[in-house]
Design a protein around this motif. Structure first.
Motif, short mmCIF file in Angstrom:
data_model
loop_
_atom_site.label_atom_id
_atom_site.label_comp_id
_atom_site.label_asym_id
_atom_site.label_seq_id
_atom_site.Cartn_x
_atom_site.Cartn_y
_atom_site.Cartn_z
N ALA A 113 0.20 -1.11 -0.11
CA ALA A 113 -0.02 0.19 0.21
C ALA A 113 0.83 0.95 -0.13
O ALA A 113 0.98 2.26 -0.79
CB ALA A 113 -0.25 -0.16 1.08
N ALA A 114 2.09 0.95 0.60
CA ALA A 114 2.86 2.59 0.64
C ALA A 114 4.16 2.34 -0.28
O ALA A 114 3.89 3.78 -0.49
CB ALA A 114 3.83 2.34 2.32
N LEU A 115 3.99 1.20 -0.79
CA LEU A 115 5.21 1.46 -1.64
C LEU A 115 4.62 1.13 -3.75
O LEU A 115 5.49 2.29 -4.18
CB LEU A 115 5.62 -0.28 -1.70
N VAL A 116 3.37 0.65 -3.99
CA VAL A 116 2.98 1.53 -4.58
C VAL A 116 2.77 3.20 -5.79
O VAL A 116 3.45 2.97 -6.32
CB VAL A 116 1.15 0.34 -4.86
N PRO A 117 2.36 3.17 -4.83
CA PRO A 117 2.99 5.08 -5.03
C PRO A 117 3.94 5.38 -5.33
O PRO A 117 4.50 5.83 -6.31
CB PRO A 117 1.78 5.63 -3.86
N LEU A 118 4.93 4.94 -4.31
CA LEU A 118 6.49 5.20 -4.40
C LEU A 118 7.06 4.49 -5.80
O LEU A 118 7.88 5.08 -6.94
CB LEU A 118 7.10 4.86 -3.74
N LEU A 119 7.00 3.42 -6.44
CA LEU A 119 6.94 2.74 -7.89
C LEU A 119 6.11 3.20 -8.82
O LEU A 119 6.98 3.37 -10.20
CB LEU A 119 6.76 1.09 -8.00
N GLU A 120 5.01 3.76 -8.29
CA GLU A 120 4.27 3.99 -9.99
C GLU A 120 4.98 5.75 -10.13
O GLU A 120 5.29 6.24 -11.52
CB GLU A 120 2.69 4.92 -8.94
N GLN A 121 5.28 6.58 -9.56
CA GLN A 121 6.62 7.33 -9.78
C GLN A 121 7.26 7.43 -10.20
O GLN A 121 8.20 7.69 -11.43
CB GLN A 121 5.74 8.78 -8.33
N ALA A 122 8.30 6.26 -9.62
CA ALA A 122 9.43 5.85 -10.36
C ALA A 122 9.20 5.08 -11.77
O ALA A 122 10.16 5.46 -12.28
CB ALA A 122 10.55 4.93 -9.56
#
Length: 242
Positions: A113-122
Motif C-alpha cells: 500500500a505504501a510502496l505502490v505509489p512510490l513505484l508508480e512515480q518511479a
C-alpha cells in the motif's frame, strides 16, 4: 574528465561529505565514459588538479570505487581502471540479483500500500527519461550525462523495492549490487538500447505489487532480470566484436 571546478568548502562534516560525494560522482562519470580504456592509470594528483580539490577526496573516492570493482589498486603503483567484467562474473552478478531481488520483492509486497505509489512515480520517471533518450540526437544518446541520468532513474525502481523491505541488511546489499551493475555497464558500454523493454518489464513488476500476490510480483522481477541478462550477453558479444 570534465573541467568543472569543485572548490573546497568549509570544514564541517556535512560539507566534507558533500564534497566527497561530488568527487565520487565525477570520477564515476569518468569511468563510465567510453574514452577511458581498461588498464588506464589513475593519478590521484592529476584528478585532484583537474577538479581543483585536494587529493584527499579523490583518494577516498578511489577507495570506494575499488570496492565496486571499477578500479584496481596495485601496491606501490596506484590505481588503474579495472579490466572488463568477465563472462563468469556477469553470470554470477545476475544469479545474485535473481536471488536477492526476487526475495526482496516477496518481502516488500507486505507494505504494498505504501510502496505502490512510490513505484508508480518511479515508473513515470523511467518513462520520461526513456522519452528523453529516444528523442536525443543519435550522437547524444551515449553521452555520459544522459547515461548517468538514465541508469540512476532505472535503478531507483529497484532500490525502492529493497527499501520497501525495511531490512537494513538487504538495503546494504542493494548498494553493493548497484555498484556492480555500474561496473557491468561500464564494461559492456552498450549505451541505452533496452530502455523501452525495461519500462515494460518494470510495469509488469508494478502490476505484481498491485495484485498483492508475492509469487506474481517476485516472478515478474525474476523474469525482468533474466531478460536483462539475455540482453547484456548480447551487448557483451557485440562489444567484443568491435
Amino acid at each position: 574528465m570534465s573541467q568543472t571546478a569543485y572548490m573546497l568548502g568549509g570544514s564541517s562534516g556535512l560539507e566534507r561529505k558533500g564534497l566527497r560525494d561530488r568527487v565520487y560522482d565525477l570520477v564515476l562519470d569518468m569511468l563510465m565514459s567510453s574514452s577511458i580504456e581498461p588498464g588506464t592509470r589513475l593519478s590521484i594528483d592529476a584528478i585532484a588538479r583537474d577538479l581543483r580539490v585536494s587529493p584527499t577526496p579523490v583518494r577516498e573516492a578511489l577507495v570506494q570505487l575499488e570496492r565496486t570493482g571499477l578500479v584496481t589498486r596495485e601496491p606501490l603503483k596506484g590505481y588503474r581502471v579495472a579490466p572488463p567484467i568477465s563472462d563468469g562474473q556477469l553470470e554470477a552478478l545476475f544469479d545474485t540479483r535473481i536471488v536477492l531481488e526476487g526475495g526482496a520483492t516477496e518481502l516488500a509486497i507486505r507494505d504494498a500500500a505504501a510502496l505502490v505509489p512510490l513505484l508508480e512515480q518511479a515508473l513515470d520517471d523511467h518513462r520520461a527519461v526513456t522519452r528523453k533518450v529516444r528523442e536525443a540526437p543519435e550522437d547524444d544518446r551515449s553521452s555520459v550525462a544522459l547515461l548517468h541520468e538514465y541508469f540512476a532513474i532505472d535503478w531507483n525502481f529497484h532500490h525502492l523495492i529493497f527499501a520497501g523491505t525495511h531490512n537494513p541488511f538487504l538495503i546494504d546489499m542493494s548498494e553493493a549490487i548497484s555498484t556492480r551493475v555500474h561496473r557491468m555497464r561500464q564494461s559492456v558500454r552498450s549505451g541505452v538500447r533496452d530502455a523501452d523493454d525495461a519500462v515494460r518489464e518494470h510495469a509488469v513488476i508494478l502490476d505484481g505489487f498491485r495484485s498483492g500476490d508475492p509469487a506474481i510480483a517476485a516472478a515478474a522481477m525474476r523474469n525482468h532480470i533474466e531478460k536483462v541478462r539475455t540482453r547484456s550477453r548480447a551487448d557483451a558479444l557485440t562489444g567484443s566484436a568491435r
